[in-house]
Motif scaffolding. Structure first.
Motif, PDB file in Angstrom:
ATOM      1  N   ARG A  59       0.834  -1.206   0.000  1.00  0.00           N
ATOM      2  CA  ARG A  59       0.000   0.000   0.000  1.00  0.00           C
ATOM      3  C   ARG A  59       0.866   1.252   0.000  1.00  0.00           C
ATOM      4  O   ARG A  59       0.577   2.219  -0.690  1.00  0.00           O
ATOM      5  CB  ARG A  59      -0.934  -0.010   1.207  1.00  0.00           C
ATOM      6  N   GLU A  61       3.908   1.480  -1.160  1.00  0.00           N
ATOM      7  CA  GLU A  61       4.525   1.566  -2.486  1.00  0.00           C
ATOM      8  C   GLU A  61       3.531   2.088  -3.519  1.00  0.00           C
ATOM      9  O   GLU A  61       3.877   2.913  -4.362  1.00  0.00           O
ATOM     10  CB  GLU A  61       5.047   0.189  -2.905  1.00  0.00           C
ATOM     11  N   ALA A  62       2.281   1.636  -3.445  1.00  0.00           N
ATOM     12  CA  ALA A  62       1.251   2.108  -4.374  1.00  0.00           C
ATOM     13  C   ALA A  62       1.001   3.602  -4.186  1.00  0.00           C
ATOM     14  O   ALA A  62       0.865   4.349  -5.167  1.00  0.00           O
ATOM     15  CB  ALA A  62      -0.039   1.324  -4.183  1.00  0.00           C
ATOM     16  N   ALA A  63       0.975   4.053  -2.930  1.00  0.00           N
ATOM     17  CA  ALA A  63       0.763   5.476  -2.667  1.00  0.00           C
ATOM     18  C   ALA A  63       1.936   6.301  -3.193  1.00  0.00           C
ATOM     19  O   ALA A  63       1.744   7.357  -3.808  1.00  0.00           O
ATOM     20  CB  ALA A  63       0.583   5.717  -1.164  1.00  0.00           C
ATOM     21  N   THR A  65       3.939   5.426  -5.613  1.00  0.00           N
ATOM     22  CA  THR A  65       3.869   5.362  -7.079  1.00  0.00           C
ATOM     23  C   THR A  65       2.856   6.358  -7.614  1.00  0.00           C
ATOM     24  O   THR A  65       3.124   7.053  -8.606  1.00  0.00           O
ATOM     25  CB  THR A  65       3.510   3.931  -7.526  1.00  0.00           C
ATOM     26  N   ARG A  66       1.687   6.447  -6.973  1.00  0.00           N
ATOM     27  CA  ARG A  66       0.676   7.424  -7.413  1.00  0.00           C
ATOM     28  C   ARG A  66       1.229   8.848  -7.314  1.00  0.00           C
ATOM     29  O   ARG A  66       1.042   9.667  -8.221  1.00  0.00           O
ATOM     30  CB  ARG A  66      -0.591   7.300  -6.576  1.00  0.00           C
ATOM     31  N   ARG A  67       1.906   9.142  -6.217  1.00  0.00           N
ATOM     32  CA  ARG A  67       2.465  10.487  -6.048  1.00  0.00           C
ATOM     33  C   ARG A  67       3.540  10.774  -7.091  1.00  0.00           C
ATOM     34  O   ARG A  67       3.602  11.869  -7.648  1.00  0.00           O
ATOM     35  CB  ARG A  67       3.035  10.648  -4.639  1.00  0.00           C
ATOM     36  N   ASP A  69       3.709   9.450 -10.051  1.00  0.00           N
ATOM     37  CA  ASP A  69       3.016   9.630 -11.324  1.00  0.00           C
ATOM     38  C   ASP A  69       2.450  11.049 -11.438  1.00  0.00           C
ATOM     39  O   ASP A  69       2.523  11.676 -12.495  1.00  0.00           O
ATOM     40  CB  ASP A  69       1.895   8.603 -11.492  1.00  0.00           C
ATOM     41  N   GLN A  70       1.887  11.567 -10.342  1.00  0.00           N
ATOM     42  CA  GLN A  70       1.367  12.935 -10.348  1.00  0.00           C
ATOM     43  C   GLN A  70       2.494  13.932 -10.593  1.00  0.00           C
ATOM     44  O   GLN A  70       2.345  14.875 -11.383  1.00  0.00           O
ATOM     45  CB  GLN A  70       0.682  13.256  -9.019  1.00  0.00           C
ATOM     46  N   ASP A  72       5.295  13.343 -12.107  1.00  0.00           N
ATOM     47  CA  ASP A  72       5.736  13.166 -13.494  1.00  0.00           C
ATOM     48  C   ASP A  72       4.809  13.907 -14.455  1.00  0.00           C
ATOM     49  O   ASP A  72       5.276  14.592 -15.362  1.00  0.00           O
ATOM     50  CB  ASP A  72       5.791  11.676 -13.844  1.00  0.00           C
ATOM     51  N   ARG A  73       3.495  13.796 -14.245  1.00  0.00           N
ATOM     52  CA  ARG A  73       2.548  14.508 -15.123  1.00  0.00           C
ATOM     53  C   ARG A  73       2.726  16.021 -15.002  1.00  0.00           C
ATOM     54  O   ARG A  73       2.690  16.743 -15.990  1.00  0.00           O
ATOM     55  CB  ARG A  73       1.112  14.096 -14.801  1.00  0.00           C
TER      56      ARG A  73
END
Length: 155
Positions: A59, A61-63, A65-67, A69-70, A72-73
């Motif tokens: 969990r 790591e997923a959080a 990764t989401r951050r 990705d944000q 990066d965008r």
């Protein structure tokens, strides 16, 4: 309680645990308990179960990764916006240099004065546009293909 589940088993007597907490942590725990109207023990049990859960790392790591990705965008948007600004400036300078004739020496003082007036008007207009109007990056399509740019002047 089974090894794979942290849900309480009915009729199983719970074991007592005594723990020492930093006063700030204890205050935060008490506040949370009061807001949620649940016992300190229930919150502590859920926190320990979550901490010991094998998927807690997944969990986290997923959080992360989401951050990432944000971020990066956002970085891609900044890169796009900077690219638009550079291309806009380059296109303007090229157009200006190609279309503005050199002035004779006698007209340069008057041209400088007029240029200062125009520059002040430009800065005012830019300030108004930045504070109110649509941004240039909002007016430019993100998926312009090279075929769509055939009508632009050659570099």
């Amino acid at each position: 309680m089974t090894a794979s589940s942290f849900e309480p088993v009915k009729n199983a007597k719970k074991k007592r645990l005594s723990a020492y907490l930093d006063p700030d942590v204890m205050n935060a725990l008490a506040d949370y308990s009061a807001r949620r109207d649940v016992s300190l023990s229930l919150i502590a049990e859920a926190a320990i179960a979550s901490f010991l859960s094998p998927d807690a790392e997944e969990r986290k790591e997923a959080a992360i990764t989401r951050r990432l990705d944000q971020i990066d965008r956002r970085a891609q948007r900044v890169e796009r916006d900077v690219g638009i600004a550079i291309e806009t400036l380059a296109l303007f300078v090229r157009f200006w240099l190609n279309s503005t004739p050199a002035l004779p020496e006698s007209a340069q003082a008057e041209a400088r004065a007029k240029g200062l007036q125009r520059y002040d008007a430009f800065v005012d207009a830019l300030g108004r546009r930045l504070s109110k109007g649509p941004k240039l990056r909002q007016e430019i399509a993100e998926d312009v293909s090279p075929a769509d740019t055939d009508d632009l002047p050659a570099r």
